[in-house]
Design an enzyme around this catalytic site. Structure first.
Site, PDB file in Angstrom:
ATOM      1  N   ASN A 147       0.184 -68.088 -40.647  1.00  0.00           N
ATOM      2  CA  ASN A 147       0.645 -67.857 -39.271  1.00  0.00           C
ATOM      3  C   ASN A 147       1.767 -68.826 -38.904  1.00  0.00           C
ATOM      4  O   ASN A 147       1.973 -69.800 -39.603  1.00  0.00           O
ATOM      5  CB  ASN A 147      -0.528 -68.051 -38.303  1.00  0.00           C
ATOM      6  CG  ASN A 147      -1.237 -66.726 -38.042  1.00  0.00           C
ATOM      7  OD1 ASN A 147      -0.599 -65.679 -38.011  1.00  0.00           O
ATOM      8  ND2 ASN A 147      -2.537 -66.780 -37.843  1.00  0.00           N
ATOM      9  N   CYS A 169      -1.305 -59.516 -41.914  1.00  0.00           N
ATOM     10  CA  CYS A 169      -2.139 -60.154 -40.899  1.00  0.00           C
ATOM     11  C   CYS A 169      -3.484 -59.442 -40.861  1.00  0.00           C
ATOM     12  O   CYS A 169      -3.552 -58.228 -41.010  1.00  0.00           O
ATOM     13  CB  CYS A 169      -1.456 -60.058 -39.542  1.00  0.00           C
ATOM     14  SG  CYS A 169      -2.479 -60.660 -38.191  1.00  0.00           S
ATOM     15  N   ASP A 170      -4.556 -60.212 -40.620  1.00  0.00           N
ATOM     16  CA  ASP A 170      -5.880 -59.588 -40.635  1.00  0.00           C
ATOM     17  C   ASP A 170      -6.380 -59.185 -39.248  1.00  0.00           C
ATOM     18  O   ASP A 170      -7.442 -58.608 -39.126  1.00  0.00           O
ATOM     19  CB  ASP A 170      -6.905 -60.513 -41.304  1.00  0.00           C
ATOM     20  CG  ASP A 170      -7.108 -61.810 -40.521  1.00  0.00           C
ATOM     21  OD1 ASP A 170      -6.406 -62.024 -39.514  1.00  0.00           O
ATOM     22  OD2 ASP A 170      -7.957 -62.620 -40.929  1.00  0.00           O
ATOM     23  N   HIS A 200       0.720 -59.564 -33.986  1.00  0.00           N
ATOM     24  CA  HIS A 200      -0.037 -60.019 -32.807  1.00  0.00           C
ATOM     25  C   HIS A 200       0.533 -59.433 -31.517  1.00  0.00           C
ATOM     26  O   HIS A 200       0.436 -60.031 -30.442  1.00  0.00           O
ATOM     27  CB  HIS A 200      -0.057 -61.564 -32.712  1.00  0.00           C
ATOM     28  CG  HIS A 200      -0.962 -62.190 -33.708  1.00  0.00           C
ATOM     29  ND1 HIS A 200      -1.224 -63.545 -33.759  1.00  0.00           N
ATOM     30  CD2 HIS A 200      -1.692 -61.642 -34.714  1.00  0.00           C
ATOM     31  CE1 HIS A 200      -2.060 -63.804 -34.752  1.00  0.00           C
ATOM     32  NE2 HIS A 200      -2.351 -62.658 -35.342  1.00  0.00           N
ATOM     33  N   TYR A 264      -4.222 -59.612 -28.761  1.00  0.00           N
ATOM     34  CA  TYR A 264      -3.332 -60.730 -28.421  1.00  0.00           C
ATOM     35  C   TYR A 264      -2.423 -60.419 -27.227  1.00  0.00           C
ATOM     36  O   TYR A 264      -1.838 -61.323 -26.646  1.00  0.00           O
ATOM     37  CB  TYR A 264      -2.461 -61.113 -29.621  1.00  0.00           C
ATOM     38  CG  TYR A 264      -3.174 -61.996 -30.606  1.00  0.00           C
ATOM     39  CD1 TYR A 264      -3.076 -63.382 -30.540  1.00  0.00           C
ATOM     40  CD2 TYR A 264      -3.955 -61.437 -31.625  1.00  0.00           C
ATOM     41  CE1 TYR A 264      -3.739 -64.191 -31.448  1.00  0.00           C
ATOM     42  CE2 TYR A 264      -4.619 -62.240 -32.534  1.00  0.00           C
ATOM     43  CZ  TYR A 264      -4.514 -63.612 -32.442  1.00  0.00           C
ATOM     44  OH  TYR A 264      -5.172 -64.418 -33.335  1.00  0.00           O
TER      45      TYR A 264
END
EC number: 3.2.1.122
Length: 441
Positions: A147, A169-170, A200, A264
Site C-alpha cells: 500500500n 489489492c485484497d 480503494h 473506503y
C-alpha cells in the site's frame, strides 16, 4: 508440472506466516520448490523466518527455505516476487494517522494526507524491489500488494513502465467474500462481477451469478440496511473499527443506489463523521500494534521456543489466496478474470487514458488484458478525476522533489477542507518523514 521459486519481499510482515501457510495449502494447484524471504530489518524478519522454517519443515520439507537481507541472495533464481512492504513500519503509520487528526482531518493509512505520506515513503521502496528483481531474476514477475496501491501503481507506470509488475489489492476480495455470504453462495468465485474505480475508490457496476442472473437487488437490500456487516465475515478485518467501516457502507450506498460501493469511500464522502468517530490518541495503527502485531510475533516466538507448530494459532490467510490465483494465471495461462490496477487506456471510455484504474482483467502468461467497462456516470467520474489528480501530483512531487506539487496534492484531497489546513499538515508530515521522503523544495 513446473515447480516455482517464490520470494516474499517484506518477510518481516505480520502477514507473512499466513501467506506461507496459504501457499502450502495450495501446493496441488501451484507447486513450489523454494520459498525465500527478503526484508531490510534483519531482526524483525528473523523472528518470522525462524518460525516459518519450522512450519515448512513440518508441512513441506521438500521446499527449500531461506531468508536474507542481501538483495542478490534473495532475488537470484526467482519466478515470482510477492511484495508487501511497509516503509517506516507501524510507528510511521501511527504518525500518518495522528498528524492529520490533530488538524481535524481524516487520519487513515491509504486515504487523504496519511495515504499521501505513506505513498511518498513507499515509492522508493517498491521501485528498489523492481530494480533488484530485474537485475537478478529478469524473467520474474512481481505481484505487488504494497500500500497505498494507487500511488505505488502510478509510480510504477511513470518510473518503470516496462516492468513485469502487477499491482493488486485484497479489499474488493474481502467485500466479495461478504457479498457471497449475503447471497448464500459457496464462494465469491460463484459471482461474475463488473467493477471500476481507482484503488480503494471504486464501485461494483454489476454482480451476477454464473447463469447470468442479476444479484444486485438482493445485495442492495442487505447493504442499504446493514452495510456489509454479516454474521461470519472474513478472517482479516476483525477489529471494531472495521465493523464500523462495513456498517457505514449503507450511507455510502445511499448516494448512488445503482452501484455497490467500496468501503473506503466513507473517508471521502463522510470525512466529518470519520473524524468525529476517531480516537486521536489511539488509531488503527495502535489497534494493529496491540492486536495482530503482538499476536503474530507471540505465536512465532512460541513455535521457535517449542521447535514445533503444535498448538500454534497462526492461521492460513484465506484472503490471500487471490495471490496464488494471480501467480497461476501468469504461470499456466489460465485466463482467469481478476481485478487489477492497470493503465486505463480507454477501458473506461470517458476517463483519463493514463489513469491507473482498478478494473477486471483477463490474466494470462503475457499479463493482464483489461476488460472494457464503457462509460461511467458523472458522479463517479468527477470523484475519480479529483482523486487521480491527487495520486498523479503525489508521484510528480516525489519525482521532482516538489513542495508545491505535494501541497497541491493534499489540497486536492476530498478529505481536506482548505489549502491552509493542507499546508499545516504537509509541514508536520515533512518533519515526521525526514528520514524517508526526498527533500522537497
Amino acid at each position: 508440472m513446473k515447480q516455482f521459486s517464490i520470494l516474499i519481499a517484506g518477510g518481516g510482515s505480520t502477514f507473512t506466516p499466513g501467506i506461507i501457510l496459504m501457499l502450502l495449502d495450495n501446493l496441488d494447484k501451484f507447486p513450489i520448490r523454494q520459498i525465500k524471504m527478503f526484508d531490510n530489518d534483519a531482526e524483525r524478519q528473523a523472528k518470522i523466518g525462524e518460525a516459518c522454517a519450522i512450519l515448512l519443515k513440518e508441512k513441506a520439507p521438500q521446499i527449500k527455505f531461506s531468508y536474507s537481507t542481501n538483495p542478490e541472495e534473495a532475488f537470484t533464481d526467482i519466478d515470482f516476487v510477492m511484495a508487501h512492504i511497509r516503509v517506516g513500519k507501524y510507528p510511521m503509520r501511527e504518525l500518518d494517522e495522528k498528524i492529520p487528526l490533530r488538524h481535524g482531518v481524516v487520519g487513515q493509512e491509504t486515504c487523504g494526507p496519511g495515504g499521501i505520506a505513506y505513498g511518498m515513503r513507499s515509492i522508493g521502496g517498491v521501485i528498489g524491489l523492481i530494480d533488484y528483481m530485474e537485475k537478478y531474476s529478469p524473467n520474474a514477475w512481481m505481484l505487488n500488494y504494497s500500500n497505498p496501491a494507487a500511488i505505488v501503481a502510478e509510480a510504477t507506470r511513470r518510473l518503470r513502465p516496462n516492468s513485469k509488475v502487477l499491482n493488486i489489492c485484497d479489499m474488493p476480495i474481502g467485500i466479495e467474500v461478504r457479498m457471497a455470504e449475503i447471497l448464500g453462495l459457496e464462494s465469491r468465485k460463484d459471482m461474475d462481477i463488473m467493477y471500476y474505480g481507482l484503488n480503494h475508490f471504486g464501485w461494483w457496476k454489476s454482480v451476477r451469478d454464473k447463469q447470468g442472473n442479476d444479484l444486485m437487488p438482493k445485495l442492495r437490500e442487505h447493504v442499504s440496511q446493514y452495510g456489509y456487516v454479516v454474521p461470519k465475515g472474513d478472517n482479516q478485518h476483525t477489529e471494531a473499527s472495521w465493523n464500523d467501516t462495513f456498517a457505514k457502507a449503507k450511507d455510502v450506498l445511499a448516494l448512488d443506489p445503482t452501484t455497490l460501493p467500496n468501503t473506503y469511500l466513507k473517508y471521502y464522502l463522510f470525512p466529518d463523521y470519520v473524524v468525529e468517530h476517531s480516537n486521536k490518541e489511539y488509531t488503527r495503527a495502535n489497534e494493529v500494534m496491540d492486536g495482530r502485531e503482538k499476536f503474530v510475533f507471540g505465536e512465532c516466538e512460541k513455535v521457535v521456543k517449542n521447535q514445533s507448530s503444535e498448538g500454534c494459532a497462526l492461521h492460513i490467510d484465506e484472503h490471500a489466496s487471490y495471490i496464488v490465483d494471480l501467480a497461476r494465471a501468469i504461470a499456466f495461462n489460465t485466463k482467469e478474470k481478476m481485478l487489477l490496477i492497470v493503465e486505463n487506456n480507454g477501458a473506461i471510455v470517458n476517463f483519463d487514458l493514463t489513469a491507473m484504474v482498478e478494473i477486471p482483467c483477463i490474466v494470462g502468461s503475457n499479463g493482464p488484458e483489461p476488460l472494457v467497462v464503457g462509460r461511467i456516470p458523472q458522479f463517479q467520474k468527477g470523484m475519480m478525476e479529483q482523486q487521480v489528480t491527487v495520486e498523479k501530483l503525489t508521484v510528480e512531487a516525489w519525482i521532482e522533489g516538489s513542495y508545491q506539487k505535494l501541497w497541491q496534492a493534499i489540497t486536492m484531497s476530498k478529505t481536506v477542507p482548505s489549502a491552509k489546513v493542507a499546508k499545516d499538515i504537509l509541514d508536520d508530515l515533512i518533519e515526521a518523514n525526514k528520514e524517508y521522503w526526498p527533500v522537497l523544495k
